[in-house]
Write a protein that holds these residues in place. Structure first.
Motif, PDB file in Angstrom:
ATOM      1  N   GLU A  85      -1.558   9.406   3.085  1.00 19.20           N
ATOM      2  CA  GLU A  85      -0.996   8.317   3.883  1.00 19.20           C
ATOM      3  C   GLU A  85      -1.932   7.891   5.005  1.00 19.20           C
ATOM      4  O   GLU A  85      -2.023   6.703   5.331  1.00 19.20           O
TER       5      GLU A  85
ATOM      6  N   ILE B  21       8.010   1.372  -4.828  1.00 16.27           N
ATOM      7  CA  ILE B  21       9.002   2.398  -4.499  1.00 16.27           C
ATOM      8  C   ILE B  21       9.694   2.156  -3.164  1.00 16.27           C
ATOM      9  O   ILE B  21      10.924   2.157  -3.095  1.00 16.27           O
ATOM     10  N   THR B  22       8.970   1.977  -2.074  1.00 15.77           N
ATOM     11  CA  THR B  22       9.661   1.744  -0.807  1.00 15.77           C
ATOM     12  C   THR B  22      10.215   0.320  -0.791  1.00 15.77           C
ATOM     13  O   THR B  22       9.594  -0.620  -1.307  1.00 15.77           O
TER      14      THR B  22
ATOM     15  N   ARG C 127       3.109   3.906  -6.176  1.00 10.16           N
ATOM     16  CA  ARG C 127       3.126   5.364  -6.049  1.00 10.16           C
ATOM     17  C   ARG C 127       3.301   6.024  -7.409  1.00 10.16           C
ATOM     18  O   ARG C 127       2.904   7.171  -7.606  1.00 10.16           O
TER      19      ARG C 127
ATOM     20  N   ARG D 183      10.303  10.286  -3.459  1.00 13.75           N
ATOM     21  CA  ARG D 183       9.332  10.183  -2.366  1.00 13.75           C
ATOM     22  C   ARG D 183       9.190  11.477  -1.585  1.00 13.75           C
ATOM     23  O   ARG D 183       8.160  11.718  -0.960  1.00 13.75           O
ATOM     24  N   THR D 184      10.212  12.312  -1.623  1.00 12.93           N
ATOM     25  CA  THR D 184      10.161  13.574  -0.886  1.00 12.93           C
ATOM     26  C   THR D 184      10.062  14.779  -1.828  1.00 12.93           C
ATOM     27  O   THR D 184      10.167  15.922  -1.368  1.00 12.93           O
TER      28      THR D 184
ATOM     29  N   GLN E  97       0.135   6.808  -8.686  1.00 16.92           N
ATOM     30  CA  GLN E  97      -0.670   7.406  -7.622  1.00 16.92           C
ATOM     31  C   GLN E  97      -1.772   6.436  -7.201  1.00 16.92           C
ATOM     32  O   GLN E  97      -2.950   6.749  -7.158  1.00 16.92           O
TER      33      GLN E  97
ATOM     34  N   ARG F 231       6.526  14.601  -8.491  1.00 20.84           N
ATOM     35  CA  ARG F 231       6.059  13.226  -8.302  1.00 20.84           C
ATOM     36  C   ARG F 231       5.137  12.817  -9.454  1.00 20.84           C
ATOM     37  O   ARG F 231       5.206  11.681  -9.944  1.00 20.84           O
TER      38      ARG F 231
ATOM     39  N   TYR G 180      11.645   7.653  -8.608  1.00 17.45           N
ATOM     40  CA  TYR G 180      10.481   8.395  -8.112  1.00 17.45           C
ATOM     41  C   TYR G 180      10.899   9.077  -6.822  1.00 17.45           C
ATOM     42  O   TYR G 180      11.389   8.418  -5.897  1.00 17.45           O
TER      43      TYR G 180
END
Length: 462
Positions: free
Chosen positions: A52, A126-127, A216, A178-179, A219, A185, A176
């Motif tokens: 990130e 994703i977000t 994501r 995220r955490t 990747q 992942r 997916y």
């Protein structure tokens, strides 16, 4: 070696060096291990302190560092995808890197026959905020560039509800975490490959496109999901160089270069506010409506704090605004709203989807529900005020004027890239630890008042 030492080792060594490779693979091996606590800690460090940080700088040199790093991660001991990559012809990290840099290089889409394309599938970022800011413009631009093709969005359902409503876009659901730990992942890639295969079954490579907007799920473009000639990769982290363009604008420019679509108009489709919604939010006193969200997507650094939030709501009330306040996502954001309500001097109530009209005595109504539903309230508002979040991007997409207080930006370029883009004014007010909160409140108050008073942006349906 401790996780912190491995992270430091990755940062200290040059990509391609023995030290870089050894630290990378050891960190990944810890993230792949069977000890859930160690795997979680290594995964968190891998993404939050390396991936990130590199991505949020939006610097080309760091894109190359990321690609070198993650290509080693994918082949580290315990990787759940290394064997599958080998069956696809990528037996070593160097082979995967070669493919990645080919997909980024200009001219990779030369010879595209628009008339033969029957399906364009765009992957989710994703977000929610990224799908509104980047993926949605790409979907709408694809529909314009390939009018005979079926347009498809591959991603989570809640994201699809947010960005495909009102458009003839198919949705193919995929999730997916995220955490989740690193192995889980990466395993989402298998589900993605199955989804893509389902989307393109029966089609020749020149009859479909898979558009990857730095997802994501791949990747950030490293994991292959389609033949090179059918794969279009928008690498958003180095796009635009040192300029101040938003990610949405850069995405449309990329569409113009690769698809020949008019970037000045592609993606500029503003949803209309339904008459029933306008009626539900009508106010006999003619007071302007402010939509407010203190949501930060789990990143506490984006918040300014209680004093600012209380002062903002009070200044809007004193200016005569009615306020729709979103409860956000999760317990932490709900707690913030509850605290704001307890300190609010005006009258409050709850907003429902079947609201018959604005209660004459209410200064503020809260909304509990999906972000896509809150988007309808932002569309009907005269102004939106909040932090850097999906709600801000959604308000801008609805051509609602936005006042965004941008805190916690790791770089100035990050703030420029994630500035909401829309047809109405967007005012970004930077905040850092040295910013005077009282001065910030005065700026927000003045900007909100001027925005509603001038109204040169007003649409006929408001």
């Amino acid at each position: 070696m401790r996780i912190a030492d491995l992270v430091s080792g990755v940062k200290e060594h040059q990509p391609g060096s023995r030290g870089f490779t050894d630290c990378t693979r050891s960190l990944a091996e810890a993230a792949f291990c069977s000890d859930p606590d160690l795997a979680a800690a290594a995964t968190k460090a891998l993404f939050s302190e390396l991936v990130e940080e590199w991505a949020d700088r939006f610097e080309p040199s760091l894109c190359a560092a990321y690609a070198a790093f993650m290509s080693e991660v994918l082949y580290a001991p315990g990787s759940p995808v290394a064997a599958v990559l080998a069956t696809l012809g990528y037996r070593e990290p160097e082979e995967l890197l070669d493919r990645y840099f080919r997909s980024v290089s200009p001219g990779s889409t030369a010879g595209l026959d628009h008339h033969r394309v029957k399906r364009v599938a765009v992957l989710s970022r994703i977000t929610l905020g990224a799908d509104v800011a980047v993926t949605r413009p790409l979907l709408l631009a694809a529909a314009r560039a390939f009018p005979a093709a079926e347009i498809e969005f591959i991603g989570p359902k809640k994201n699809a509800d947010l960005i495909t409503a009102g458009h003839p876009i198919r949705h193919r659901e995929i999730s997916y975490g995220r955490t989740a730990v690193l192995a889980d992942r990466l395993l989402a890639w298998n589900q993605l490959r199955e989804s893509v295969q389902g989307s393109i079954t029966g089609l020749q490579p020149d009859e479909f496109l898979i558009v990857d907007p730095d997802s994501r799920m791949t990747q950030l473009g490293l994991l292959p999901v389609a033949p090179d000639r059918s794969y279009h990769f928008f690498e958003s982290r180095s796009a635009g160089g040192g300029g101040i363009c938003t990610l949405g604008a850069l995405a449309l420019q990329w569409c113009g270069r690769n698809w020949g679509v008019d970037a000045a108009h592609a993606g500029r489709v503003t949803p209309q506010v339904p008459p029933a919604l306008r009626k539900r939010l009508s106010d006999k006193g003619g007071r302007p409506l402010a939509a407010v969200s203190f949501g930060v997507g789990g990143r506490a650094s984006k918040r300014v704090g209680d004093h600012f939030e209380d002062g903002l709501l009070e200044s809007l009330r004193r200016r005569g605004f009615r306020i729709v306040l979103d409860y956000g996502l999760g317990d932490d954001e709900a707690r913030v709203v509850d605290e704001r309500l307890a300190a609010f001097a005006g009258t409050t109530g709850e907003l429902s989807s079947d609201q018959p009209g604005w209660p004459s005595e209410a200064d503020l109504l809260t909304w509990r529900g999906s972000l896509s539903a809150f988007g309808a309230w932002t569309a009907a508002a005269d102004v939106y005020v909040g932090y850097d979040s999906a709600a801000a991007h959604l308000a801008a997409a609805h051509a609602t004027p936005v006042i965004e207080v941008f805190a916690g930006a790791p770089s100035e370029r990050f703030r420029h890239r994630w500035t909401p883009a829309g047809q109405a004014p967007v005012h970004v007010l930077p905040f850092s630890g040295s910013t005077d909160v009282e001065a910030l409140l005065r700026r927000v108050d003045r900007t909100a008042a001027e925005t509603v008073l001038s109204r040169p942006w007003a649409r006929p349906d408001r």
